[in-house]
Design a protein around this motif. Structure first.
Motif, short mmCIF file in Angstrom:
data_model
loop_
_atom_site.label_atom_id
_atom_site.label_comp_id
_atom_site.label_asym_id
_atom_site.label_seq_id
_atom_site.Cartn_x
_atom_site.Cartn_y
_atom_site.Cartn_z
N SER A 111 22.57 -16.55 61.20
CA SER A 111 23.79 -16.57 62.02
C SER A 111 24.38 -15.18 62.23
O SER A 111 25.33 -15.02 62.99
CB SER A 111 24.83 -17.48 61.36
N ALA A 112 23.80 -14.14 61.56
CA ALA A 112 24.36 -12.78 61.70
C ALA A 112 24.05 -12.22 63.09
O ALA A 112 22.97 -12.47 63.64
CB ALA A 112 23.78 -11.87 60.63
N PRO A 113 24.98 -11.45 63.69
CA PRO A 113 24.67 -10.84 65.00
C PRO A 113 23.56 -9.81 64.83
O PRO A 113 23.51 -9.13 63.79
CB PRO A 113 25.98 -10.15 65.40
N PRO A 114 22.63 -9.68 65.80
CA PRO A 114 21.51 -8.73 65.62
C PRO A 114 21.99 -7.29 65.53
O PRO A 114 22.99 -6.93 66.17
CB PRO A 114 20.66 -8.94 66.88
N LEU A 115 21.27 -6.48 64.75
CA LEU A 115 21.59 -5.05 64.66
C LEU A 115 21.37 -4.39 66.00
O LEU A 115 20.47 -4.78 66.74
CB LEU A 115 20.69 -4.38 63.61
N ARG A 116 22.16 -3.35 66.27
CA ARG A 116 22.08 -2.69 67.58
C ARG A 116 20.68 -2.15 67.87
O ARG A 116 20.16 -2.29 68.95
CB ARG A 116 23.09 -1.54 67.60
N ASP A 117 20.02 -1.51 66.87
CA ASP A 117 18.73 -0.86 67.12
C ASP A 117 17.56 -1.69 66.64
O ASP A 117 16.47 -1.18 66.45
CB ASP A 117 18.69 0.51 66.42
N ARG A 118 17.80 -2.97 66.39
CA ARG A 118 16.75 -3.78 65.79
C ARG A 118 15.52 -3.91 66.69
O ARG A 118 15.65 -4.13 67.89
CB ARG A 118 17.29 -5.17 65.49
N GLY A 128 14.29 -5.45 72.74
CA GLY A 128 13.99 -4.84 74.04
C GLY A 128 14.46 -3.40 74.14
O GLY A 128 13.82 -2.57 74.74
N SER A 129 15.61 -3.08 73.52
CA SER A 129 16.11 -1.71 73.65
C SER A 129 15.94 -0.96 72.32
O SER A 129 16.65 -0.02 72.05
CB SER A 129 17.58 -1.73 74.04
N ALA A 130 15.04 -1.45 71.48
CA ALA A 130 14.87 -0.84 70.16
C ALA A 130 14.51 0.64 70.29
O ALA A 130 13.82 1.04 71.21
CB ALA A 130 13.77 -1.55 69.41
#
Ligand code: PMT
Length: 270
Positions: free
Chosen positions: A19-26, A30-32
């Motif tokens: 349920s945690a929001p995905p990390l920004r750079d994960r 697509g934008s990793a």
């Protein structure tokens, strides 16, 4: 919610991460962020454990320095050697991070043992980036070395007469990098020869033997003018733009590699 004995259950841990929001750079969104490990310069082979003498390698580190001019520490090769400059820190994020076996600014460099262990550590820590990781292995790594256990501890005495020393063959780390350390990464190795007649054949062999995605073939005397990028189905000559004063062969080379890396990421995602 905590379980009654004070410990969290596996289901609770799973539910938290689901349920945690995905990390920004994960990786995978697509934008990793892409990370490139650039090795460059020559490694040294120490002759004594408390090293006084070593065998060096010709490489200047120019290739890696020029290739990372889009990184967080660009243009280092053009700066004077000045301790004041080392006080500055970069503040912006960067898509490219350099790891040079010999910095063109600092004259420090790694020995053979340090280089391979550091490469292993970096490669394993980049494994989770999957196809977004790239290895650009331009370092001229010693092919022969003295094993630590066979090495004299103290300075070898010149009074003992002529030096008779056996160097053993160093294992190439490219296979283990591909198979174990970072199997999804995009891997580019380099091949240098002085004899143009065997260059492409050797590059082809390295491509197949070590399962590299590309091998950059270069000749000693023309290495700053042109290289040939060897892939499974093509040999692509890349030349410095001679109409532009001060241009480097690394400019078109990096452009090509970025494009091929994008294709690699796309292939892995589909
Ligand atoms: O630094 P410059 O003066 O600008 O010169 C650049 C360069 C000529 C050094 C560079 O462009 C280059 O060609 N580097 C590779 C030199 C070479 O042919 O090394 P090699 O044949 O020993 O190794 C081939 C590949 O295996 C390299 O990618 C190397 O990183 C890797 N290797 C080598 C030995 C070893 N024990 N393990 C490895 O993984």
């Amino acid at each position: 919610m905590e379980s009654t004995n004070g410990l969290v259950t596996d289901a609770e841990i799973k539910s938290f991460f689901d349920s945690a929001p995905p990390l920004r750079d994960r990786v995978g969104n697509g934008s990793a962020r892409r990370v490139v490990c650039v090795t460059s310069g020559g490694t040294t082979v120490p002759l004594e454990q408390r090293c006084v003498r070593y065998i060096d390698n010709f490489s200047s580190g120019h290739r890696g320095a020029t290739s990372t001019e889009g990184s967080c520490q660009p243009y280092c090769r053009s700066l004077p050697e000045d301790p004041l400059l080392e006080c500055f820190e970069f503040t912006n994020g960067s898509n490219v991070q350099g790891c040079s076996s010999r910095s063109p600014v600092k004259t420090s460099f790694y020995n053979h043992f340090e280089y391979l262990q550091i490469l292993q550590m970096i490669a394993i820590s980049m494994r989770n980036l999957g196809p977004h990781a790239m290895f650009y292995l331009a370092a001229a790594v010693s092919d022969f070395y003295v094993p630590w256990k066979d090495m004299a501890e103290h300075k070898i005495q010149s009074a003992s007469g002529p030096l008779d020393m056996r160097l053993v063959q160093a294992p190439k780390m490219l296979s283990v990098l591909r198979k174990e350390w970072a199997p999804m990464a995009f891997c580019i190795s380099f091949k240098l020869e002085t004899d143009s007649k065997i260059l492409l054949e050797k590059a082809d062999m390295a491509l197949k033997k070590y399962k590299m995605h590309m091998v950059v073939a270069n000749e000693l005397v023309t290495r700053n003018e042109e290289v040939i990028v060897v892939t499974a189905d093509k040999k692509i000559p890349v030349c410095r733009d001679k109409t532009q004063p001060g241009s480097d062969v690394e400019n078109p080379l990096i452009e090509l590699l970025v494009e091929k890396h994008s294709a690699h990421i796309k292939d892995a995602d589909t």
